[in-house]
Scaffold this motif. Structure first.
Motif, mmCIF file in Angstrom:
data_model
loop_
_atom_site.group_PDB
_atom_site.id
_atom_site.type_symbol
_atom_site.label_atom_id
_atom_site.label_comp_id
_atom_site.label_asym_id
_atom_site.label_seq_id
_atom_site.Cartn_x
_atom_site.Cartn_y
_atom_site.Cartn_z
ATOM 1 N N SER A 176 1.029 69.078 -16.318
ATOM 2 C CA SER A 176 1.516 67.852 -16.951
ATOM 3 C C SER A 176 1.638 66.738 -15.919
ATOM 4 O O SER A 176 2.099 66.949 -14.794
ATOM 5 N N GLY A 177 1.208 65.538 -16.316
ATOM 6 C CA GLY A 177 1.320 64.390 -15.426
ATOM 7 C C GLY A 177 0.285 64.367 -14.317
ATOM 8 O O GLY A 177 0.369 63.553 -13.411
ATOM 9 N N ALA A 230 10.488 67.024 -17.465
ATOM 10 C CA ALA A 230 9.338 67.642 -18.132
ATOM 11 C C ALA A 230 9.233 67.226 -19.588
ATOM 12 O O ALA A 230 8.159 67.310 -20.183
ATOM 13 N N SER A 231 10.357 66.788 -20.174
ATOM 14 C CA SER A 231 10.355 66.426 -21.592
ATOM 15 C C SER A 231 10.632 64.943 -21.840
ATOM 16 O O SER A 231 10.677 64.513 -22.990
ATOM 17 N N THR A 284 0.037 59.110 -17.812
ATOM 18 C CA THR A 284 0.123 60.192 -18.798
ATOM 19 C C THR A 284 0.835 59.742 -20.071
ATOM 20 O O THR A 284 1.860 59.067 -20.023
ATOM 21 N N GLY A 323 3.332 59.879 -22.556
ATOM 22 C CA GLY A 323 4.642 60.514 -22.559
ATOM 23 C C GLY A 323 4.959 61.283 -23.817
ATOM 24 O O GLY A 323 5.837 62.164 -23.814
ATOM 25 N N ARG A 345 4.685 65.077 -23.182
ATOM 26 C CA ARG A 345 5.769 65.801 -22.509
ATOM 27 C C ARG A 345 6.818 66.263 -23.514
ATOM 28 O O ARG A 345 7.243 67.430 -23.509
ATOM 29 N N THR A 378 7.279 70.389 -24.635
ATOM 30 C CA THR A 378 8.558 71.052 -24.356
ATOM 31 C C THR A 378 9.217 71.511 -25.644
ATOM 32 O O THR A 378 9.727 72.643 -25.738
#
Length: 288
Positions: free
Chosen positions: A33-34, A149-150, A182, A184, A187, A191
């Motif tokens: 991620s990212g 992460a979220s 990224t 968002g 994310r 999650t």
């Protein structure tokens, strides 16, 4: 050795990819991620790329790939795995080693649960957890940084902190902008999906895998519980759970001198596993 670049249109997104001209067993690299496929530069700059067909692509909502056309369905581990599967099918790849890092590791496990092309699976920073919140808590450290992460929208400070967590002080200058680029929405959706238990039971997939599974983590990974990997009842674990000293969440980037030889050895063992399986199948045919 030549590295080429192209864009492949899948149902959910236009995926930008890079591949080397090596003729050996394909190695598919899935980033976290990212991040983006650029994080695998130190594999493409190694003898791996000449010996094997390295393939790295930007996940939907990342790097030079487009955002998802249907985020609600695409921005889950299962949805990302479907995009990866379509990419493999379009490219005509029927057998490959898949390396997944962080989110990419979870996508790789999901892909392995249904796609026959996965002949070997290597995971870094991606504990194969059971469905639901208790599985997540067993595999990951619970601390405030995990909220990144979220988090849907990143500030510059958020991006800087996430970059540090992923790469320590080794990040390429371009990585910060990749994090900020990224989508968002991914994310938050990924999650939420992992906590609610959508998709395959990743613990079962890894424990019941008929193909070789390699585990390679950094000694100082801030996200995952290294001890969790030792508790799994692997059916086909390659060698043992490897830990790269002095590395954090991205040992393939931080210490390619230590990581790349492991990947070479693993791919060689997958090739031999395939030879053994073919010979066994021929024997069975003759006996039958």
């Amino acid at each position: 050795m030549v590295v080429s670049h192209r864009t492949v249109r899948t149902e959910q997104a236009d995926l930008r990819l890079s591949q080397s001209s090596g003729s050996g067993l394909p190695i598919v690299l899935i980033h976290g991620s990212g991040s983006s496929r650029a994080v695998f530069a130190r594999q493409f700059d190694s003898p791996l790329a000449a010996a094997h067909r390295l393939i790295a692509f930007d996940l939907p909502g990342h790097g030079e790939s487009s955002d998802a056309r249907d985020p609600a369905n695409a921005y889950t581990v299962a949805g990302l795995a479907q995009s990866a599967a379509q990419l493999l099918d379009i490219m005509g790849i029927d057998r490959a080693v898949v390396f997944g890092w962080s989110l990419g590791g979870h996508v790789a496990i999901e892909l392995a649960s249904f796609h026959r092309a996965v002949a070997g699976l290597m995971l870094t920073g991606a504990p194969p957890v059971s469905k639901g919140p208790f599985g997540m808590l067993r595999g990951f450290h619970a601390h405030w940084d995990m909220l990144l992460a979220s988090k849907k929208t990143y500030s510059e400070r958020d991006a800087e902190r996430f970059e540090t967590l992923c790469f320590g002080d080794t990040a390429d200058p371009s990585f910060r902008q990749v994090i900020l680029r990224t989508d968002g929405r991914l994310r938050a959706a990924v999650t939420r999906g992992m906590f609610t238990g959508k998709g395959a039971d990743q613990k079962q997939v890894v424990e019941q895998a008929a193909f070789p599974v390699a585990i390679v983590n950094g000694e100082n990974d801030p996200f995952v519980r290294l001890g969790y990997f030792e508790t799994l009842a692997y059916g086909s674990l390659w060698e043992h759970c490897h830990v790269i000293s002095g590395a954090g969440h991205a040992p393939f980037w931080e210490h390619p001198d230590l990581f790349n030889p492991l990947l070479v050895r693993f791919v060689d063992s997958v090739v031999m596993h395939g030879v053994d399986e073919t010979m066994l199948a021929r024997r069975r045919t003759k006996i039958g």
